[in-house]
Design a protein around this motif. Structure first.
Motif, short mmCIF file in Angstrom:
data_model
loop_
_atom_site.label_atom_id
_atom_site.label_comp_id
_atom_site.label_asym_id
_atom_site.label_seq_id
_atom_site.Cartn_x
_atom_site.Cartn_y
_atom_site.Cartn_z
N ASP A 112 30.76 26.95 36.84
CA ASP A 112 29.85 27.76 36.03
C ASP A 112 30.59 28.80 35.21
OD1 ASP A 112 27.57 26.41 36.87
OD2 ASP A 112 27.33 27.68 38.63
N ILE A 113 31.92 28.74 35.26
CA ILE A 113 32.74 29.61 34.43
C ILE A 113 33.74 28.76 33.66
CG2 ILE A 113 32.55 31.66 35.89
CD1 ILE A 113 35.19 30.93 37.16
N SER A 114 34.24 29.30 32.57
CA SER A 114 35.24 28.62 31.77
C SER A 114 36.26 29.63 31.29
CB SER A 114 34.58 27.89 30.58
OG SER A 114 33.86 28.80 29.78
N GLU A 115 37.23 29.16 30.50
CA GLU A 115 38.27 30.05 30.01
C GLU A 115 37.65 31.23 29.25
OE1 GLU A 115 38.44 26.85 30.05
OE2 GLU A 115 40.44 26.18 30.68
N GLY A 116 38.11 32.43 29.59
CA GLY A 116 37.63 33.64 28.94
C GLY A 116 36.53 34.35 29.69
N ASP A 117 35.90 33.67 30.66
CA ASP A 117 34.81 34.30 31.41
C ASP A 117 35.37 35.22 32.51
OD1 ASP A 117 32.98 32.96 29.90
OD2 ASP A 117 32.56 31.41 31.39
N ALA A 118 34.50 36.08 33.00
CA ALA A 118 34.87 36.96 34.11
C ALA A 118 35.13 36.13 35.36
CB ALA A 118 33.76 37.98 34.36
N PHE A 119 36.22 36.45 36.04
CA PHE A 119 36.56 35.74 37.26
C PHE A 119 35.65 36.19 38.40
CE2 PHE A 119 38.88 35.71 41.32
CZ PHE A 119 39.09 34.36 41.45
N ASN A 120 35.08 35.20 39.11
CA ASN A 120 34.19 35.49 40.22
C ASN A 120 34.49 34.50 41.33
OD1 ASN A 120 31.76 35.34 41.96
ND2 ASN A 120 30.89 36.78 40.49
N GLN A 121 34.95 35.01 42.47
CA GLN A 121 35.37 34.15 43.57
C GLN A 121 34.22 33.33 44.13
OE1 GLN A 121 38.56 33.52 44.76
NE2 GLN A 121 37.44 31.89 45.79
N GLU A 122 33.02 33.88 44.16
CA GLU A 122 31.88 33.15 44.70
C GLU A 122 31.51 31.96 43.82
OE1 GLU A 122 31.32 33.99 47.66
OE2 GLU A 122 32.65 35.68 47.36
N VAL A 123 31.64 32.13 42.52
CA VAL A 123 31.39 31.02 41.60
C VAL A 123 32.41 29.91 41.81
CG1 VAL A 123 31.27 30.33 39.17
CG2 VAL A 123 30.28 32.51 39.90
N VAL A 124 33.65 30.30 42.08
CA VAL A 124 34.70 29.31 42.35
C VAL A 124 34.40 28.57 43.64
CG1 VAL A 124 37.16 29.01 42.84
CG2 VAL A 124 36.42 30.62 41.06
N ASP A 164 31.07 45.97 45.60
CA ASP A 164 31.73 46.96 44.76
C ASP A 164 32.01 46.36 43.39
OD1 ASP A 164 34.17 45.50 44.87
OD2 ASP A 164 34.66 46.45 46.78
N GLN A 165 32.49 47.21 42.49
CA GLN A 165 32.67 46.78 41.11
C GLN A 165 33.77 45.73 40.99
OE1 GLN A 165 30.75 47.56 38.41
NE2 GLN A 165 31.94 45.91 37.50
N GLY A 166 34.80 45.81 41.81
CA GLY A 166 35.87 44.84 41.74
C GLY A 166 36.78 45.07 40.54
N GLU A 167 37.87 44.35 40.51
CA GLU A 167 38.81 44.47 39.41
C GLU A 167 38.36 43.61 38.24
OE1 GLU A 167 42.61 43.42 40.84
OE2 GLU A 167 42.74 45.06 42.29
N ARG A 168 38.61 44.11 37.04
CA ARG A 168 38.29 43.32 35.85
C ARG A 168 39.35 42.24 35.66
NH1 ARG A 168 34.60 45.07 32.16
NH2 ARG A 168 33.53 47.02 32.65
N ALA A 169 38.93 41.02 35.81
CA ALA A 169 39.85 39.90 35.64
C ALA A 169 39.12 38.76 34.92
CB ALA A 169 40.38 39.42 36.99
N TYR A 170 39.85 38.06 34.09
CA TYR A 170 39.27 36.98 33.30
C TYR A 170 40.02 35.68 33.59
CZ TYR A 170 37.22 40.84 30.65
OH TYR A 170 36.54 41.98 30.28
N VAL A 171 39.32 34.59 33.43
CA VAL A 171 39.93 33.28 33.63
C VAL A 171 40.71 32.92 32.38
CG1 VAL A 171 39.53 30.83 34.07
CG2 VAL A 171 38.08 32.56 35.18
N GLU A 172 42.03 32.82 32.52
CA GLU A 172 42.86 32.46 31.36
C GLU A 172 42.77 30.97 31.07
OE1 GLU A 172 47.59 32.37 30.71
OE2 GLU A 172 46.72 34.38 30.81
N ARG A 173 42.87 30.17 32.12
CA ARG A 173 42.72 28.72 31.94
C ARG A 173 42.42 28.08 33.29
NH1 ARG A 173 48.37 29.19 31.96
NH2 ARG A 173 49.42 27.76 33.43
N ILE A 174 41.88 26.89 33.23
CA ILE A 174 41.62 26.08 34.43
C ILE A 174 42.54 24.88 34.37
CG2 ILE A 174 39.92 24.76 35.73
CD1 ILE A 174 37.75 26.52 34.53
N GLU A 175 43.45 24.82 35.32
CA GLU A 175 44.45 23.74 35.34
C GLU A 175 44.08 22.74 36.42
OE1 GLU A 175 49.17 23.39 36.47
OE2 GLU A 175 48.49 25.16 35.34
N ILE A 176 43.94 21.49 36.03
CA ILE A 176 43.50 20.43 36.95
C ILE A 176 44.67 19.50 37.21
CG2 ILE A 176 41.90 18.51 37.27
CD1 ILE A 176 39.98 20.01 35.39
#
Length: 784
Positions: A383-395, A355-367
């Motif tokens: 494969d994603i960075s700050e500002g990119d679309a959030f994708n659980q499979e990529v995570v 499904d389309q899913g909710e529109r969410a973006y990565v605000e920051r990556i905290e290590i």
């Protein structure tokens, strides 16, 4: 009355925030509180800051001259000054238009020393504690440092360590601090018991978890150290093991740890509920996203109807669908598996909902938690960075990559709400582990170099930059020497391209008629095509030297020695030194589940080389190998594998040199010596233009050895052939036709702390009279 109440409330707030204890100070603060809501100071008077300095105090105060301030500003200023660690007492008051800041300074630490520590060196402890030379002395900070030292010792199995301190004044306001350590005895793990397991034996489950029983090599591996976080990771490893083998209802009932104070030993009891074993039922893909056809995505699925249920296959299927949908212009698309259990026939049908899913973006990556590995080494695996679309499979894919690096004991990625409803914060928690290793390898060649030993030192995460460095040196009883140095930068110029080089030098005088020396280097670049497929381009230049060792004169004719060399070898000596300039390209496909002891997966490679851009060699060469691993019995932990390899070389000039042709032997065909088969002339191995090998092997735990020692038995059968010859002046050579050799044997594989060691004994069952036999072989590391 109301005004008095407001006054008293303000008084209480300021008095508490300033930590006032004396009545005189209280009156001063109370007086300031009455005007705090509207007062504007003209100057700041700092008192008591002798060593720290007035400006250092003023820089930590939020109140500024000419600006109004409130009780919150006083509270924040007090907190900031205490947080510096330089002060034992802070008081703030207002006198007319002046803000009076009175401080009492902590003593300064002149020197920090450690006494009684032998198992952990000073430099490691210095990095663990927060109290440092020329910093403030704080009893609360020292108490926290004591706990950090205890944690460091607990990590190496010394939970009963005792830590005290000695404080010695050395000058006015300065002290020396000594941490006095009684390391105590090392704790051990006496037993790891599993309760409730029927499908798999205790020894099989013991192989899954990282915690091991204590044995004679535990002081090297440190795998017998009990740690609560490590036990939680072992529980997760057990869950994944069962989930990937069909037991979708598996759960851990309890994990109990008991300490035997008399023996300083732990006993770990893990109770499990395995549940039923399932197979995949009907598998399909449904899409609610316009423009995406679920039927077309079904060919990407790893989960197949009738196969044993595997959570890993479900995860890989989700990632494959997500990659395809995202590349099609739907970055927010979400893939959710829906399971349908059938308890009558023990199947789980899986429907992948897109499904389309909710529109969410990565605000920051905290290590967090990385004390050695640098942040960018972790970030680049995403494969994603700050500002990119959030994708659980990529995570999820990034988590697997981080775990595969081997830099961390644990990797956990969680999410937290961002600053807006469509913002997500990725939190990456890792724990560094040692990545350096020292290895010792040995081999034995009958009639060759005899015993050969190699020592190597390698670091997979050099300086926390993710770079790989390996230095190795070896030698034999017959005056052979090898030297190797390798370096790899896994992200060249910020791209996912591994660039590296190898330098090598090999020399031997084991042959009675000539000495041999080879030296050179390789420059290589490797880029991934998919998660499992990679391509490598390399350039190799090397120089080969052959000397007569006194057996031949300057013209290459007999010089009075025992002349047994054939004309091609005389040509090699007289033409020395030789130069090779080779351009190569390889494709490698790797789906092995474990590099050290694979149980399932494929490793395949195809390589082509061209020599002729300079140098004395002119040829085109292709070769490849394939090996497939599969667990034949999970319960008995029997692993089967089949392998095949082949190669062919053709001359692009007049002829080939001996060293241009393929040479194979005991490494590829056990039971035969190095260079032990193939065309020969006067007993000298000429190599061949074509080779083929096949083998089959089964390995299993040896019943007389504890599983924790990682000693396995193996039985195998090998077959191969090496034929063809294009070497000049080699008329009359034997073995140029395609004649197959074969052997059978048994071996012992030990996954030692120094790396995998193999002890093989093989007997040729089909050979030629001129072949050279080597029944016993001792080698190091897996060969794929």
């Amino acid at each position: 009355m109301k005004a008095g109440s407001r006054f008293l409330n303000a008084v209480s707030a300021v008095a508490l925030s300033a930590g006032v204890v004396s009545s005189g100070a209280g009156v001063a603060v109370l007086a300031s509180a009455a005007v705090a809501e509207a007062a504007v100071i003209q100057r700041i008077d700092v008192r008591g800051a002798q060593r720290v300095g007035v400006e250092a105090v003023r820089s930590n105060i939020t109140i500024k001259p000419g600006q109004s301030f409130s009780n919150a500003d006083i509270d924040e200023s007090v907190k900031r000054l205490y947080a510096t660690g330089f002060f034992s007492d802070v008081r703030i008051s207002v006198s007319g238009g002046t803000l009076v800041v009175s401080v009492s300074e902590n003593q300064l630490v002149n020197q920090v020393v450690f006494n009684g520590n032998r198992k952990i060196k000073d430099d490691k402890l210095v990095g663990a504690v927060q109290t440092q030379a020329m910093g403030p002395y704080s009893e609360s900070l020292v108490a926290a440092d004591i706990e950090r030292i205890k944690e460091a010792y607990a990590a190496i199995g010394r939970s009963d360590v005792e830590v005290t301190t000695q404080v010695v004044p050395v000058a006015e306001g300065r002290v020396n601090l000594a941490f006095v350590i009684n390391e105590g005895e090392r704790t051990k793990i006496d037993q790891i018991n599993f309760v409730g397991n029927n499908a798999y034996s205790d020894s099989r489950l013991a192989a899954v978890i990282q915690t091991k029983r204590s044995n004679m090599l535990s002081f090297l591996t440190r795998k017998d150290v009990y740690n609560e976080d490590k036990l939680r990771a072992d529980e997760e490893a057990l869950r994944q093991f069962y989930y990937n083998h069909g037991y979708a209802d598996f759960r851990i009932v309890s994990s109990d740890v008991a300490m035997n104070d008399a023996g300083n030993e732990y006993t770990i009891n893990i109770t499990v509920d395995e549940g039923e074993r399932y197979k995949f039922g009907a598998v399909s893909v449904e899409s609610t996203v316009e423009g995406i056809d679920g039927k077309e995505l079904e060919r990407l699925l790893e989960s197949r109807t009738g196969n044993t249920y595997s959570a890993r296959d479900v995860q890989k299927s989700m990632e494959a669908i997500s990659r395809r949908v995202s590349s099609g212009g739907y970055p927010f698309a979400r893939v959710v598996p829906r399971g349908d259990r059938n308890f009558e026939n023990n199947t789980i049908g899986v429907t992948y909902l897109v499904d389309q899913g909710e529109r969410a973006y990565v605000e920051r990556i905290e290590i967090r938690g990385n004390t050695r590995t640098r942040d960018y080494v972790i970030r680049r695996e995403f494969d994603i960075s700050e500002g990119d679309a959030f994708n659980q499979e990529v995570v999820s894919r990034a988590k697997r990559r981080l775990e595969a690096l081997g830099y961390f004991t644990t990797v956990n990625i969680s999410t937290a709400p961002g600053s807006a409803s469509d913002r997500v914060v990725l939190i990456v928690d890792v724990e560094d582990q040692p990545t350096g290793s020292f290895g010792i390898g040995a081999g034995y060649s009958v009639g060759g170099d005899g015993l050969v030993v190699e020592a190597s030192v390698e670091e997979k995460n050099f300086l926390g930059r993710g770079q790989f460095i390996r230095v190795a040196a070896g030698g034999g009883l017959e005056d052979s020497r090898t030297y190797n140095f390798s370096f790899t930068e896994p992200y060249f110029l910020g791209y996912r391209i591994a660039a590296g080089f190898d330098l090598f030098k090999n020399q031997t005088s084991s042959n009675s008629d000539y000495d041999y020396e080879e030296q050179g280097g390789t420059l290589r670049f490797t880029a991934p095509i998919t998660e499992d497929l990679a391509t490598t381009v390399r350039y190799t230049y090397k120089e080969l030297k052959y000397t007569d060792d006194g057996a031949f004169g300057a013209n290459g004719v007999a010089g009075g020695g025992d002349d047994t060399l054939s004309q091609p070898y005389i040509d090699m000596i007289s033409g020395s030194p030789w130069k090779q300039s080779i351009i190569g390209h390889s494709l490698v496909y790797n789906t092995l589940d474990d590099r050290t002891m694979p149980r399932d997966g494929i490793y395949a490679s195809f390589t082509q080389e061209y020599a002729g851009i300079g140098g004395d060699s002119e040829f085109y060469k292709v070769y490849g190998k394939f090996r497939y691993f599969h667990t034949l019995s999970d319960e008995m932990d029997i692993i089967g594998s089949v392998a095949a390899s082949a190669g062919h070389v053709v001359s692009t000039g007049d002829s080939l040199n001996v060293f241009d042709q393929f040479q194979i032997g005991g490494k590829e065909l056990r039971g035969f010596d190095t260079n032990g088969i193939g065309p020969r002339l006067n007993g000298d191995p000429l190599g061949g233009t074509t080779y083929m090998t096949v083998s089959a092997e089964a390995s299993f735990p040896l019943p007389l050895f504890p599983q924790d020692l990682n000693i396995r038995g193996a039985v195998f059968a090998d077959a191969g052939t090496l034929y063809g010859n294009e070497v000049a002046n080699s008329a009359g050579a034997l073995g140029t036709d395609m004649t197959w050799r074969s052997s059978v044997g048994a071996g012992i594989v030990w996954l030692s702390p120094f790396g995998p060691l193999r002890f093989d004994y093989a007997v040729p069952v089909a050979k030629e009279s001129y072949d050279e036999v080597q029944n016993f072989r001792f080698s190091m590391a897996n060969q794929f």
